[in-house]
Structure formats: structure tokens, C-alpha cells
Design an enzyme around this catalytic site. Sequence first.
Site, PDB file in Angstrom:
ATOM      1  N   CYS A 271       0.802  -1.217   0.000  1.00 60.08           N
ATOM      2  CA  CYS A 271       0.000   0.000   0.000  1.00 60.08           C
ATOM      3  C   CYS A 271       0.834   1.266   0.000  1.00 60.08           C
ATOM      4  CB  CYS A 271      -0.898   0.043   1.244  1.00 60.08           C
ATOM      5  SG  CYS A 271      -1.996  -1.362   1.383  1.00 60.08           S
TER       6      CYS A 271
ATOM      7  N   GLY B 256       0.216   0.369  -5.073  1.00 62.48           N
ATOM      8  CA  GLY B 256      -1.031  -0.379  -4.977  1.00 62.48           C
ATOM      9  C   GLY B 256      -2.029   0.082  -6.005  1.00 62.48           C
TER      10      GLY B 256
ATOM     11  N   ASN C 253      -0.174   0.255   5.924  1.00 60.32           N
ATOM     12  CA  ASN C 253       0.730  -0.328   4.930  1.00 60.32           C
ATOM     13  C   ASN C 253       1.582  -1.367   5.640  1.00 60.32           C
ATOM     14  OD1 ASN C 253       2.513  -0.843   2.805  1.00 60.32           O
ATOM     15  ND2 ASN C 253       3.792   0.915   3.287  1.00 60.32           N
ATOM     16  N   GLY C 254       1.559  -2.603   5.161  1.00 62.17           N
ATOM     17  CA  GLY C 254       2.371  -3.651   5.764  1.00 62.17           C
ATOM     18  C   GLY C 254       1.586  -4.923   5.950  1.00 62.17           C
TER      19      GLY C 254
ATOM     20  N   TYR D 219      13.278  -2.315  -5.989  1.00 61.69           N
ATOM     21  CA  TYR D 219      12.152  -2.480  -6.910  1.00 61.69           C
ATOM     22  C   TYR D 219      10.931  -1.618  -6.627  1.00 61.69           C
ATOM     23  CZ  TYR D 219       8.416  -5.003  -9.348  1.00 61.69           C
ATOM     24  OH  TYR D 219       7.364  -5.319 -10.125  1.00 61.69           O
TER      25      TYR D 219
END
Length: 483
Positions: A12, A38, A114-115, A255
Site C-alpha cells: 500500500c 497499490g 501499509n504492511g 524495486y
Amino acid sequence: MPNEIKGLNEECGLFGIWGADNAAQLTYDGLHSLQHRGQEGAGIVSNENGQFHRQRGLGLLAEVFADPQKMVSLPGKSAIGHVRYATAGNHGIENIQPMFFEHPVEGQFALAHNGNLTNATHLRRDLTKKGVQFQATSDSELLGELIQTSLQTNFIDQLKASLNQLRGGFAYLLMTPHMMVAALDPNGFRPLVVGKLANGAIIVCSETCALDQVGATFVRDVEPGEIIIVTDKGMQIDHFTTDTHLSICSMEYIYFARPDSVIRGISVHEARKRMGARIAKEAPVKADVVIGVPNSSLSAAIGYAQASGIHYDMGMIKNQYVARTFIEPTQAKRVRGVSMKLSVVKSVVAGKNIVLVDDSIVRGTTSNYIVRLLKRAGAKSVHVRIASPVLKFPCYYGIDIQTTKELIGANHSVPEICRMIGADSLAYLSVDGLVDSIGALNDAPNHGLCTAYFDGQYPTPLYDYQAGFDAEVARLGLYEGAN
């Protein structure tokens, strides 16, 4: 987005702002620059003098907010927003964030995450026993429910107590009628930064590229274990724990993050160039031209070319206007998706010995297709150089690799992978080369980086995932003594 091709997805992107007249619009603009984090869904909650307004939906940000009236319906001087890719929970609208919760003192509060939590199963079981009825299936909801059931008396103390029950990777943005709060896990797996607008508005978001997008100045990184509390009086820094150990996800540098972002003082673009330069030294090859797989590998390809002295050229083009394929359920559809996205510049590759630089190999589908594409275009030979180590182990902190079954690097040797993708040679960057290329963030043994996907050295216990991980290690004989 690059991750649509690869089949490797970060969970996210977060963006929150406190104290700006056009808060929702700025949140939209910031989320737009985080779209790579996302693409499954997006949502924004605005705060108008303590009254919340929410818009959310499935799809890209621009699709969710295609109707201009949606932005008009988000008044207020503060907002938090979220772009989502699901790693935990199903793909329904109920999991699109920010989520709403009721608080007995603060009133309504909103939450974005996020995670990935490594003890979510245990927490969900415990909360269910307390009579909690969940509104969604993702682990993002758990913090909100923990706050609601906490025995502490005020919101911040409830938040601290709840955060101390969580394990794994998490960056949170919460908003109550009176404050915006950011929190980062004790390992700092995900990047989270604070910025400021000229008018004094304070921003917290996932990457510095979002600060640049809205014209904000970088203030500081959110540190592991910190809580950042933002009110009309300004910003206050607090902690929910001081037992911290920086282990930022190395895949952010390889990335996930945008190349124009800076993570903990290190330019992502420059780090990727150094990765490319290092693999050129570790695995040299005679060739005529260096090309990169667009878009996430172009920085590493430039670095490889500069270090090797081999000419760099644009040998492949990515079509930016193809429908999303990252959730295609079958291998055949994934291959078709890749073929619609990438094409070769024949004049660059025909009759040449090619160094093809990529940032990672996940399933091998994309690499095999690209090598065949280059050879069909007349390439004499294709030497694949991966500017990261072999991806062998699952990630439990917020990337959707929770099994080794689809990881080609976990199931095959490098010579086998070379044959499977049809390359003339294949080499990966060493783990030491990766750490040296990114740079030591601190003097801890891991230099402040999580490299578990490559070496099996997880910086935390795996809790709910430990038994499954042990079984996979035993099945593959991958690694003796991984955490």
C-alpha cells in the site's frame, strides 16, 4: 506500473495532510505519485471541522475519482488517503481503506495501513473471543479494534498499548476529529516520511516522491517505534516502544520505491545504479549493448553500462496504456499481459550480443518471454544480469510472497534458471553487493536492511507464519537454521 509485469506487489501507499484548505485534492495528488505501491483500490477520508467524509472504490485512483463530484464531496482542511494492493484479506470493497471506527471519547476515527502483521491470526482470534464483529477480512482492521477494546483511558495511550500488541511490518496513518497520527513498526520495514508545505500544513506519506508532487519540503523520516501526533498546534514526536531495530525492506531500494524517491537519505535511483555497477564487476561479460527491462530496471542498467564501458541503449519499450494485468488469475493471461506491455526496438538488438539487466526474477515467466522476444528480434546472445540476489524466501512484512512455491529461485539452481529462461548466461548480485550498493544505514549487523527474501535471516520471529515457513524450508532443503 512495473509490478504489473513482474507479479511482485507491495501492499500500500499512504498520504495524510493536516491544515490545508484543499486537503483532499492534495491527498489525491500525493496518492497519484504513490500509485505504484497499490493499484487494486483507493480511498480518501477528509476531516471538515471534526466531521468525516469518505470516498473509496476498487481500481486505480483516477478510476475511483473519475467523477469530479467525489472530490467536491470531500471538504475540510485535513485528509488521509490510501492506495491498496491486497496481501492479506480478499479483494472486496470492504477492505479498501481508510477504514472507519467509533471511539467513546474522540468519536469517529479513520485508519489506513501499509504492511502485513505476522500475528494477525492470533489477534483476530482473541478479539473474536471478546465479541468483536469484524467489518472486513484484512489485518489492517485489527489496530482499530484493539484501540476500541483497550482498557487505557485516552486515545494515544490506547493506541500505544494496541501498537505494542502488533508484530510484523506496519506503517499507520490515523485521523481523529482533532489530530492526525502516524506510527511505524519497531523495525521500520516500510518507509514513512514527514513533510511540510509553505503554509505550515504537515504531511506524512510513504515516499518522498509524494512530497515532491505536492510541493512540500522533506522534514524527517518517521523512526521505528515512533508516533507522530499532528494537531492545529503543530507536530509532537512520541514513542510506543524504544526497543527498536531498523530493518528497512531492501526491496524498496531494489524495486518498489519510485526512483525519484529518497529513503533514509539514500537516493533510490543512485542505489540502483550502484547495484547495476556492482553486478557488472561481479559477473562481467563481453557484449555490444546493455539494455534494461522498463521501467524499474533502467537505473540499474545505466549503472551496469557505466561500470562496464558497454554502450547503453533503449532496447525495449513499455506500452503505458495497456489495461492492468497484475490480478490475472492464470499463467496464460499473465504471459499475454506481458506481451501487450513490452516490445523490442529491433535496430538496437538485431545482430548484437545483449546484456539484459533486470531487478529480480520471481516466477521466470517475464524473463523467459523477454529473452525469446529479444532473440526473435535478431539478438545474437542474451546475457541476463539481475541487480539483486536470488529471491528464495517468503516475505511476511508486506510483500505478497508468502510461499516459495512460485519463486523460481527457491526451487531451481542458477544454471537451471538460466536454461529455463533461455538465456546464454545468468548472474545475480551477491547479498554483500546489495548491502554495499545501498549503503550502511547504521552499524548493526544487518546495516539497517532486511534481506530475508535472499538469505532467510528474518529480523523478527514469524509468529503465525513460523510453522508454514519451517515446513517449506524442510520441503526444499533451502536453509538450515533460518530464524
